[in-house]
Design an enzyme around this catalytic site. Structure first.
Site, short mmCIF file in Angstrom:
data_model
loop_
_atom_site.label_atom_id
_atom_site.label_comp_id
_atom_site.label_asym_id
_atom_site.label_seq_id
_atom_site.Cartn_x
_atom_site.Cartn_y
_atom_site.Cartn_z
CB VAL A 148 -1.06 -0.10 1.41
CG1 VAL A 148 -0.10 0.31 2.68
CG2 VAL A 148 -2.18 0.93 0.98
CE1 TYR A 149 3.20 1.56 4.57
CE2 TYR A 149 5.51 0.85 4.23
CZ TYR A 149 4.40 0.81 5.18
OH TYR A 149 4.54 0.33 6.30
CB SER A 150 4.04 5.54 -2.68
OG SER A 150 4.55 6.36 -1.60
#
Length: 326
Positions: free
Chosen positions: A60-62
């Site tokens: 989900v990061y960036s």
């Protein structure tokens, strides 16, 4: 750099893990403060030069771009067999009823997507980012077991949840002969010590490797209480972690400042040294967006706090509401 076994596994990891949430396209996802690829690569390269072999990111990061940036950098700067890559699954990656969570369908879809973005055929540690209340834990555990048996992950880990939930997951894995969680990535720092009540003792008893996130409380322990940062202004999740205990937390930050000044070292080294000295802690996950962040993290390995210093750092703490699970 020091190296330790990851829980009861035979895997050796650096005593510090580089958290890669800050590396990714700022225009993608919910982290407008993240660094683009060109700016991120020097930090990953320097971490490798300092002896880091453990790198943590999440799908989900960036919006997946963190995995892309980390994967390309590690491919360029290191040999795959020399690094330990950890990523996570749970949060929403696309619209629709199966675009998030820990169902078998979500896990099987997201492990393949993460491997494509990372440019590797396996991850060393595949973690559930949070507990999924909408999916039977048995379904999640069996799916993760199948991911391991397919060779797509070597070990599995969990993240912030209640100790009873983690104990249940360990029991069910043992009962069914499924792959057991090897790690717990939870929230531990001088401003939030609630994990010392149940989760940390459980992990010590069960031989679980503990890799805390935000050991510096999103930077709050490294600067004056009223001093902000670009991240703190836009980090909506971070704002929810400290609002109710601001006055007590301010006193903890002041204690860190006092101990650091007496030693003549940056506050980050003192705050991180406290986490490193906690029984059962394997490898705190440290972020780095400025060159000195990595230097301070490594220097903290040599800072041995006295019992008197620990007592001073801990004296102002008050119980906090359980948080960090969302």
């Amino acid at each position: 750099m020091d190296y330790v076994k990851l829980g009861r596994t035979g895997l050796q990891v650096s005593r510090l893990c580089l958290g890669c949430m800050s590396y990714g396209a700022p225009e993608r996802g919910n982290h407008p403060w993240s660094m683009n690829e060109a700016d991120s690569r020097p930090f990953i390269k320097k971490a490798l030069e300092l002896g880091f072999n453990f790198f943590d990111t999440a799908n989900v990061y960036s919006d997946g771009s963190s995995e892309e940036v980390v994967g390309r950098a590690l491919k360029d700067f290191a040999r795959r067999e020399d690094v330990v890559i950890a990523t996570k699954v749970f949060n929403r990656m696309r619209p629709g009823p199966n675009g998030a969570g820990l169902s078998r369908k979500a896990i099987m879809t997201e492990i393949d997507a993460s491997l494509r973005r990372l440019g590797t055929d396996h991850v060393d540690l595949y973690q559930i980012h949070r507990f999924d209340h909408a999916t039977p834990i048995e379904e999640t555990l069996e799916a993760l077991h199948d991911v391991v048996k397919a060779g797509k992950a070597l070990y599995i880990g969990a993240s912030s949840m209640y100790a009873w939930q983690f104990a249940k997951a360990l029991y069910l894995a043992d009962r069914h002969g499924w792959t057991r969680f090897a790690t717990m990535q939870n929230y531990v720092n001088l401003l939030y010590r609630e994990e010392e009540r149940e989760m940390l003792p459980l992990c010590r008893e069960e031989g679980i490797g503990v890799i805390p996130w935000s050991p510096l409380a999103r930077g709050r322990l490294t600067r004056d209480w009223d001093e902000g940062s670009a991240r703190s202004e836009t980090d909506e999740f971070g704002k929810t972690l400290y609002a109710a205990t601001a006055e007590a937390d301010r006193k903890v930050v002041e204690a860190v400042t006092k101990v650091a000044r007496a030693r003549g070292v940056p506050r980050a080294q003192v705050a991180l040294a406290w986490v490193l000295q906690k029984p059962g802690i394997t490898a705190p996950i440290v972020g780095a967006t400025k060159p000195h962040h990595l230097d301070d993290a490594v220097a903290a390995l040599a800072v041995k706090l006295s019992p008197e210093e620990v007592a001073e750092l801990e004296s102002a703490y008050v119980p906090h509401a359980v948080t960090g699970f969302k």
